[in-house]
Design a protein around this motif. Structure first.
Motif, PDB file in Angstrom:
ATOM      1  N   ASN A  80       0.849  -1.187   0.000  1.00 14.71           N
ATOM      2  CA  ASN A  80       0.000   0.000   0.000  1.00 14.71           C
ATOM      3  C   ASN A  80       0.886   1.238   0.000  1.00 14.71           C
ATOM      4  N   PRO A  81       1.068   1.891  -1.143  1.00 14.12           N
ATOM      5  CA  PRO A  81       1.974   3.041  -1.236  1.00 14.12           C
ATOM      6  C   PRO A  81       1.528   4.202  -0.381  1.00 14.12           C
ATOM      7  N   SER A  82       0.223   4.248  -0.026  1.00 10.98           N
ATOM      8  CA  SER A  82      -0.238   5.379   0.790  1.00 10.98           C
ATOM      9  C   SER A  82       0.265   5.314   2.215  1.00 10.98           C
ATOM     10  N   ARG A  83       0.805   4.120   2.660  1.00 12.25           N
ATOM     11  CA  ARG A  83       1.283   3.965   4.027  1.00 12.25           C
ATOM     12  C   ARG A  83       2.779   4.234   4.039  1.00 12.25           C
ATOM     13  N   PRO A  84       3.272   5.316   4.661  1.00 13.06           N
ATOM     14  CA  PRO A  84       4.704   5.649   4.636  1.00 13.06           C
ATOM     15  C   PRO A  84       5.535   4.611   5.373  1.00 13.06           C
ATOM     16  N   GLU A  85       6.703   4.311   4.848  1.00 16.22           N
ATOM     17  CA  GLU A  85       7.608   3.340   5.466  1.00 16.22           C
ATOM     18  C   GLU A  85       8.551   4.049   6.422  1.00 16.22           C
ATOM     19  N   ARG A  86       8.697   3.465   7.606  1.00 16.84           N
ATOM     20  CA  ARG A  86       9.575   4.031   8.628  1.00 16.84           C
ATOM     21  C   ARG A  86      10.788   3.120   8.814  1.00 16.84           C
ATOM     22  N   THR A  87      11.883   3.724   9.166  1.00 20.18           N
ATOM     23  CA  THR A  87      13.100   2.943   9.378  1.00 20.18           C
ATOM     24  C   THR A  87      13.128   2.408  10.811  1.00 20.18           C
ATOM     25  N   GLY A  88      14.009   1.417  11.001  1.00 13.61           N
ATOM     26  CA  GLY A  88      14.176   0.828  12.341  1.00 13.61           C
ATOM     27  C   GLY A  88      13.354  -0.442  12.489  1.00 13.61           C
ATOM     28  N   TYR A  89      14.041  -1.545  12.752  1.00 10.59           N
ATOM     29  CA  TYR A  89      13.385  -2.865  12.823  1.00 10.59           C
ATOM     30  C   TYR A  89      12.319  -2.896  13.899  1.00 10.59           C
ATOM     31  N   PHE A  90      12.660  -2.458  15.130  1.00 10.58           N
ATOM     32  CA  PHE A  90      11.721  -2.524  16.246  1.00 10.58           C
ATOM     33  C   PHE A  90      10.518  -1.616  16.016  1.00 10.58           C
ATOM     34  N   ALA A  91      10.784  -0.394  15.474  1.00 13.02           N
ATOM     35  CA  ALA A  91       9.686   0.540  15.214  1.00 13.02           C
ATOM     36  C   ALA A  91       8.762   0.001  14.128  1.00 13.02           C
ATOM     37  N   ARG A  92       9.326  -0.586  13.095  1.00 15.46           N
ATOM     38  CA  ARG A  92       8.505  -1.114  11.995  1.00 15.46           C
ATOM     39  C   ARG A  92       7.617  -2.264  12.482  1.00 15.46           C
ATOM     40  N   HIS A  93       8.188  -3.133  13.324  1.00 17.39           N
ATOM     41  CA  HIS A  93       7.360  -4.230  13.855  1.00 17.39           C
ATOM     42  C   HIS A  93       6.255  -3.677  14.744  1.00 17.39           C
ATOM     43  N   TRP A  94       6.594  -2.719  15.629  1.00 19.54           N
ATOM     44  CA  TRP A  94       5.624  -2.167  16.575  1.00 19.54           C
ATOM     45  C   TRP A  94       4.432  -1.566  15.834  1.00 19.54           C
ATOM     46  N   ARG A  95       4.667  -0.940  14.681  1.00 19.87           N
ATOM     47  CA  ARG A  95       3.589  -0.294  13.930  1.00 19.87           C
ATOM     48  C   ARG A  95       2.907  -1.239  12.934  1.00 19.87           C
ATOM     49  N   GLY A  96       3.371  -2.473  12.905  1.00 21.45           N
ATOM     50  CA  GLY A  96       2.766  -3.443  12.003  1.00 21.45           C
ATOM     51  C   GLY A  96       3.171  -3.279  10.574  1.00 21.45           C
ATOM     52  N   GLU A  97       4.336  -2.702  10.326  1.00 24.79           N
ATOM     53  CA  GLU A  97       4.761  -2.408   8.958  1.00 24.79           C
ATOM     54  C   GLU A  97       5.592  -3.537   8.351  1.00 24.79           C
ATOM     55  N   GLN A  98       5.908  -4.560   9.159  1.00 23.69           N
ATOM     56  CA  GLN A  98       6.598  -5.720   8.597  1.00 23.69           C
ATOM     57  C   GLN A  98       5.564  -6.693   8.046  1.00 23.69           C
ATOM     58  N   SER A  99       6.036  -7.611   7.213  1.00 23.06           N
ATOM     59  CA  SER A  99       5.117  -8.613   6.678  1.00 23.06           C
ATOM     60  C   SER A  99       4.589  -9.493   7.814  1.00 23.06           C
ATOM     61  N   LEU A 100       3.428 -10.091   7.592  1.00 30.03           N
ATOM     62  CA  LEU A 100       2.851 -10.976   8.606  1.00 30.03           C
ATOM     63  C   LEU A 100       3.739 -12.190   8.862  1.00 30.03           C
ATOM     64  N   VAL A 101       4.395 -12.653   7.786  1.00 28.20           N
ATOM     65  CA  VAL A 101       5.287 -13.817   7.958  1.00 28.20           C
ATOM     66  C   VAL A 101       6.407 -13.492   8.943  1.00 28.20           C
ATOM     67  N   ARG A 102       7.068 -12.352   8.746  1.00 27.16           N
ATOM     68  CA  ARG A 102       8.172 -11.988   9.619  1.00 27.16           C
ATOM     69  C   ARG A 102       7.658 -11.628  11.023  1.00 27.16           C
ATOM     70  N   SER A 103       6.605 -10.852  11.060  1.00 25.44           N
ATOM     71  CA  SER A 103       6.093 -10.404  12.350  1.00 25.44           C
ATOM     72  C   SER A 103       5.601 -11.573  13.201  1.00 25.44           C
ATOM     73  N   TYR A 104       4.900 -12.497  12.554  1.00 22.21           N
ATOM     74  CA  TYR A 104       4.317 -13.616  13.310  1.00 22.21           C
ATOM     75  C   TYR A 104       5.321 -14.745  13.563  1.00 22.21           C
ATOM     76  N   TRP A 105       5.906 -15.258  12.460  1.00 23.65           N
ATOM     77  CA  TRP A 105       6.723 -16.462  12.607  1.00 23.65           C
ATOM     78  C   TRP A 105       8.091 -16.177  13.225  1.00 23.65           C
ATOM     79  N   ILE A 106       8.713 -15.090  12.827  1.00 17.99           N
ATOM     80  CA  ILE A 106      10.072 -14.830  13.337  1.00 17.99           C
ATOM     81  C   ILE A 106      10.025 -14.133  14.690  1.00 17.99           C
ATOM     82  N   ASN A 107       9.349 -12.990  14.759  1.00 16.26           N
ATOM     83  CA  ASN A 107       9.381 -12.199  15.988  1.00 16.26           C
ATOM     84  C   ASN A 107       8.620 -12.858  17.138  1.00 16.26           C
ATOM     85  N   ASN A 108       7.491 -13.477  16.821  1.00 16.33           N
ATOM     86  CA  ASN A 108       6.688 -14.098  17.882  1.00 16.33           C
ATOM     87  C   ASN A 108       7.076 -15.558  18.128  1.00 16.33           C
ATOM     88  N   ILE A 109       6.976 -16.371  17.098  1.00 18.58           N
ATOM     89  CA  ILE A 109       7.144 -17.814  17.273  1.00 18.58           C
ATOM     90  C   ILE A 109       8.601 -18.188  17.545  1.00 18.58           C
TER      91      ILE A 109
END
Length: 527
Positions: A13-42
């Protein structure tokens, strides 16, 4: 199938601005669901949560490395809460963005469902497992066990070591050091009265006890972790009135996986120390907040304890042994130990008699009989201080003893049953074994329940009248010389014959309960 897009929501979605920083991007839900769910959580948060939850279980169920474990928990749990919050919030937002960007509604829902359940499990563990024990963990971090420690006390003669109270931090090493010390050189047994405690400390105690080959004896309630120490002894005894209790291990984590692992480890430890499988199964089926006291018949069936002696005879020490050896032999006999509890000093007096007869070179049956006069001095209090049920039971034993000794007398000799009535103790050696066993069983029960101080009182006029109208006044005192210990006493004139006594005792069951209780009591009372 699983979500396969590796692009973050901003890329979709180009209308959603991308922010730098791994932790900030995850916190705002800007990472893919695969990375956010499987890597960061599981792959990151879940193993850490499982590790800390397991550590709480380890402390609760095993109690090993308490200080280090408590420090890790006090630091790790707050960090875990922060990490889990970061993971769940970011994963939840990523799942929402994934759905908004046209992803599968099912996978978005399942991801949020599992994230919610994981968060709920952590909340429950923290609220009901960690927070209530923060004070305890703080004490452990300072090297203090909040449940306390067991008391280890060596008897004056150095033959018995009593373990009382909760088994706590350092008790395994304390026992190991004590057993290896000079003061425990003559130790024979460890006596147990403990509600349990730290499993790992109990393991260490059991290993030390097994190494030295001492006996174990339960003298009170030995439950939970205490049972491991009991199983390490050889031989093993559970004294009259004592209890051996088992239950599942408790982890306090509210995590069924952790609980199951802890109890499988508990089963392994019990197998190591020889607890039979049926008893292990019963243990694991008993909730941790409850307790199962193993029946004596089960302990005997599985040979966890030795069968009790049938008679009052004890295993005599070698000729020339000190008196303390005879006392020790008597302490291993449940009836004599119960009599000592009822009347302190009994064992010392009996040990003196046994040793004196042994030193004189008497035959073993004569040495064993040397203990009977001391028993005779206790019998009036045991009989008079017993309740109506016990006294009625003893009257029946006496009736059967008289019948067993009612043999035709040789010319010029008294019948053995008459010697029994007149208190000639030597005749008791002629009693059949089953009757000796019954009398020993009665003594064990009477010593545990009879009043320790008893004074006879003469029958009242009303009681005399009741006796006269029911069984005859001659019944008063009919059995009062049963334990007189008077081998040379002259024959009493007017004393009841064996036949007359047996007939009266056989008539008692037909009497009303209250009247029979009166007769049973006055049979043993002097006129």
């Amino acid at each position: 199938m699983t979500p396969v897009s590796t692009r973050g929501p901003a890329a979709q979605n180009p209308s959603r601005p991308e922010r730098t920083g791994y932790f900030a991007r995850h916190w705002r839900g800007e990472q893919s669901l695969v990375r956010s769910y499987w890597i960061n959580n599981i792959l990151v948060a879940s193993p850490l949560a499982f590790l800390l939850t397991g550590l709480m279980a380890w402390i609760s169920a095993k109690g090993d490395s308490l200080q280090v474990s408590a420090i890790v928990l006090l630091i790790g749990v707050p960090l875990l809460i922060l990490l889990d919050t970061w993971c769940v919030v970011g994963g939840w937002r990523a799942a929402r963005h994934y759905r908004e960007d046209g992803g599968s509604g099912l996978w978005s829902f399942l991801a949020r469902l599992t994230l919610g359940l994981g968060a709920l499990q952590l909340i429950v563990s923290v609220l009901f497992g960690f927070l209530p024990q923060v004070g305890s963990f703080w004490q452990m971090a300072r090297g203090i066990d909040p449940i306390g420690q067991a008391t280890l006390s060596l008897s004056d003669d150095g033959r018995s070591l009593k373990l009382e109270g909760t088994i706590g931090l350092g008790d395994g090493e304390r026992l190991r050091t004590l057993l290896a010390s000079e003061s425990a050189k003559g130790l024979r047994r460890i006596e147990l009265s403990s509600p349990g405690g730290r499993v790992r400390e109990a393991e260490k105690m059991a290993e030390a006890l097994k190494k030295h080959g001492h006996a174990s004896r339960v003298v009170g309630t030995c439950a939970s972790a205490c049972t491991l120490v009991f199983l390490a002894g050889q031989p093993r005894q559970v004294m009259n009135g004592a209890q051996l209790g088992f239950h599942r291990a408790s982890t306090g984590t509210y995590n069924p996986v952790i609980d199951e692992l802890a109890n499988q480890d508990l089963a392994r430890i019990y197998r190591q120390f020889g607890l039979p499988e049926p008893l292990i199964e019963q243990t694991l089926s008993t909730p941790s907040h409850s307790i199962w006291f193993a029946p004596r018949k089960d302990l005997l069936l599985h040979r966890l304890i030795a069968p009790p002696p049938q008679t009052l005879a004890v295993d005599l020490p070698p000729l020339g042994s000190a008196e303390a050896e005879y006392t020790d032999a008597l302490q291993s006999h449940p009836v004599w130990e119960a009599l000592e509890q009822h009347t302190p000093g009994t064992l010392a007096a009996v040990a003196t008699r046994l040793r004196a007869a042994h030193v004189e070179g008497a035959a073993e049956e004569v040495v064993q009989a040397a203990a009977v006069p001391q028993l005779a001095s206790l019998m009036p209090t045991l009989i008079g201080g017993s309740d109506a049920v016990l006294r009625r039971r003893y009257v029946q034993i006496v009736a059967d003893q008289l019948k067993a000794l009612k043999a035709p007398a040789k010319r010029g000799e008294r019948p053995p049953c008459k010697d029994l009535l007149d208190g000639r103790l030597a005749v008791r050696q002629q009693l059949p074994l089953p009757l000796q066993v019954r009398e020993s069983e009665w003594l064990l029960d009477a010593a545990g329940s009879a009043a320790k101080i008893w004074r006879a009182k003469p029958p009242s006029p009303l009681e005399m009248e009741v006796m006269e109208r029911s069984v005859g006044s001659a019944a008063i005192g009919m059995l009062n010389r049963l334990w007189a210990d008077a081998p040379d006493a002259p024959v009493r004139e007017g004393a009841a014959s064996c036949d007359r006594t047996i007939a009266l005792l056989d008539h008692l069951p037909s009497q009303p309960a209250l009247r029979r209780d009166l007769v049973d009591r006055l049979l043993f009372q002097a006129r």
